[in-house]
Structures are given as structure tokens and as C-alpha cells.
Design a protein around this motif. Structure first.
Motif: not given
Length: 344
Positions: A250-276
């Protein structure tokens, strides 16, 4: 009998190197063969710090050299980036090296940003549907006996690809919309839907493909429509662990949409994303088998039944490559345990 396959983008994990990513890709090829998956495909991507799947044909050669029965191919070669003659020579060589185990999936998107696409192409090319279909017809001719006639000479300008002649490399058309589906049907070729990240027209695309399918087309390689559709995967011994690990995807997909692509990040307990953003990601990744192996297999059975799919190609990411391999292993074991649903 519904087959399962794997799509690998050779992900680069945060804190690791391209060498590590390619080693992981080699291990996954062995896992795929041992677990009984039908095929392993590599996607073509460029100018990415997150993915090492740039030189697709080289990854295919490496996987084929490290396996003996697994089908290996491209999901896909992005034709706007390549001259058909170069593709024919590369895949004809692969077919001569590794026999009838090589697939050539073809896409119309560049697989990168516009600036990188311009550098890859070294000149303007027609990205339209007609040009795409014409290039596929030329490739089919290169992989055949290369008999000169008026149409082939117009396409090939009298040029032959000796290393591709007679190899009959199987061609697939990739697509995320009805446009690609229509081309696949008109050419009498199997259709691979990119529903793992673009699910919005899947029903319409499959319907269009089946309606347009022409087994009498000069390029036809199959007698009946054949649909392979993409889905995301992360299974683990518990649903909680699987959902936790899936946050890397999910973080990778979000990074693509935000234009902040980068290497795969560790999993997180809660995603830091807006409702949209959450709604967008959930919608785009709706075809995701996440949970225990039994839950993942049940999701895929429903997916296959709902859309009339002949084969599912799975992609998955994990910050720990061993957990990605475990996910594919666990699902294969669960899928094979049901007599009516086997891998191949």
C-alpha cells in the motif's frame, strides 16, 4: 482448471541494493517452479528506485537458466520503447536457448514517465492502437517462417530475423481497458488484464475481448479466448500478519500516486494517508488476496468465478523477501489442496 502464475517487478527493498533485488528475483523463480506455478513474468519499468525490472529480456534469461520447467516471459515488453526487430531477435534468441518456455507479453504503455520514454525511444513513434496492432503482426511474422508476401514486405521492408524464424514464440496482449482487449481479440491472441492495479474496466474488457475474438486472424495462436487477470497477494499464517505486511504494498502504491517513489518500506501498524487516498488505493487495489492462505484462496476462487478468468497472475511485495516467498508458497499449497482448483 484455473492456473496460477506470478508477475515479478524485482522490487528493491529500502536499505538494500539492486544486487539484492536481482538475487531475490532469482530465488523467487526457483520458488515458483518448486511450488507449481505455471509461469513467471517480468514487467518492464524504467527510471525507478523501487524496481529493478528494466532489462526484461535479461531477467527472463536469468530465470530460465535457473529453472527447468517453468514458463518465463514478459508482462510485458512495452512496444513503444522497442523496435519490433530488436524484440524478435531477443526473444527468438531466448526461445533457441530455452526451448518452448518463453512467453512474450506486449503492452502499449511506456512503463515510465514521458521524459524517460523519450530517451528510450530515440525519436518519435506512433503510440496509437493501429501502430501497436501492426507491430504485433510484424512480430508474429518474425516468429513464423518469414515467407515474403506483399503485406509482410510492407511491414518488414524485406528484413528478416534469422534467430527468430520458426520459434513461434507465444504472443500475449496486455491491457487495462477495452482498447487492449479489442486488439487481443481481433488478433486471435490471449489477453492479460492489468487488473491488479487498474481494475475499473475489467468486466467490459473481458466482454469486449470475447466478442472481438477472431480465431481465423492471420496472427491467431489460440482457437478460443483465453483471459489471464492480475491480482495482488499477501498471505500469512494469520490475517493480522498478512494485513500488516500488505502495508508495504500500500505504501508503494501511495508513493506512486504522490510522486514520491522509492524503495520498498517496512510495514506499518497504521497507514499515513488521507481518507481520499485510502479510498483511491482501496479501489485500485480491490483485487487483492490478503489474509490466511485459506482466505486468499477463497478470494481468488471468487475472483475467477465472477469474471470467468482462465488464469490468475499474482504480484506481491514485502519488505522481507523471505516473507514474499513464503506468501507464494503458502497460497500454492492451499490452492493445490483443493482437487477442483489446481495450479496447472
Amino acid at each position: 482448471m484455473t492456473a496460477l502464475s506470478i508477475l515479478d517487478l524485482a522490487p528493491i527493498v529500502e536499505g538494500s541494493t539492486v544486487v539484492d533485488a536481482l538475487a531475490s528475483a532469482t530465488r523467487l523463480a526457483r520458488v515458483a517452479e518448486e511450488a507449481g506455478y505455471r509461469r513467471l513474468w517480468y514487467a518492464e519499468h524504467h527510471n525507478s528506485d523501487a524496481l529493478a525490472s528494466s532489462a526484461t529480456a535479461l531477467l527472463i534469461a536469468n530465470a530460465a537458466a535457473n529453472t527447468s520447467t517453468l514458463r518465463v516471459g514478459s508482462g510485458g515488453i512495452m512496444l513503444p520503447n522497442h523496435a519490433p526487430l530488436a524484440v524478435a531477435e531477443a526473444f527468438g534468441t531466448l526461445a533457441n536457448l530455452y526451448g518452448d518456455r518463453i512467453d512474450l507479453g506486449l503492452g502499449r504503455a511506456p512503463g515510465t514517465d514521458p521524459r524517460t520514454a523519450a530517451l528510450l525511444r530515440r525519436g518519435a513513434r506512433d503510440d496509437g492502437e493501429a501502430a501497436f496492432a501492426s507491430n504485433i503482426r510484424l512480430l508474429a511474422w518474425f516468429f513464423g517462417e518469414q515467407v515474403d508476401d506483399a503485406e509482410s514486405v510492407e511491414l518488414s521492408h524485406g528484413v528478416h530475423a534469422s534467430v527468430a524464424r520458426g520459434t513461434n514464440v507465444p504472443l500475449w496482449v496486455l491491457g487495462s481497458s477495452t482498447a487492449g482487449a479489442a486488439i487481443a481479440g481481433q488478433l486471435g491472441l490471449p489477453f492479460a488484464a492489468a487488473s491488479h492495479f487498474a481494475p475499473f474496466q475489467l468486466s467490459e474488457a473481458i466482454w469486449t475481448y470475447r466478442q472481438m475474438f477472431n480465431p481465423s486472424a492471420p496472427t491467431a495462436q489460440i482457437s478460443e479466448p483465453y483471459v489471464m487477470a492480475g491480482a495482488n497477494l499477501m498471505v500469512a499464517p494469520s490475517r493480522e500478519e498478512a494485513e500488516f505486511l500488505f502495508t508495504t504494498h500500500q505504501q508503494m502504491f501511495l508513493g506512486i500516486r504522490r510522486g514520491t517513489r522509492g524503495p520498498l518500506r517496512p510495514p506499518v501498524k497504521e497507514m499515513d494517508w488521507s481518507p481520499a487516498e485510502e479510498q483511491m488505493a482501496t479501489s485500485a487495489l480491490r483485487f487483492s488476496a490478503v489474509g490466511t492462505p485459506a482466505e486468499g484462496a477463497e478470494f481468488l476462487r471468487s475472483f475467477v468465478s465472477s469474471y470467468g478468468i482462465d488464469e490468475v497472475i499474482l504480484t506481491g511485495y514485502a519488505h522481507d523477501p523471505a516473507l514474499r516467498e513464503r506468501s507464494f508458497h503458502l497460497l500454492a499449497q492451499e490452492w493445490a489442496s483443493r482437487p477442483s482448483h489446481v495450479l496447472s
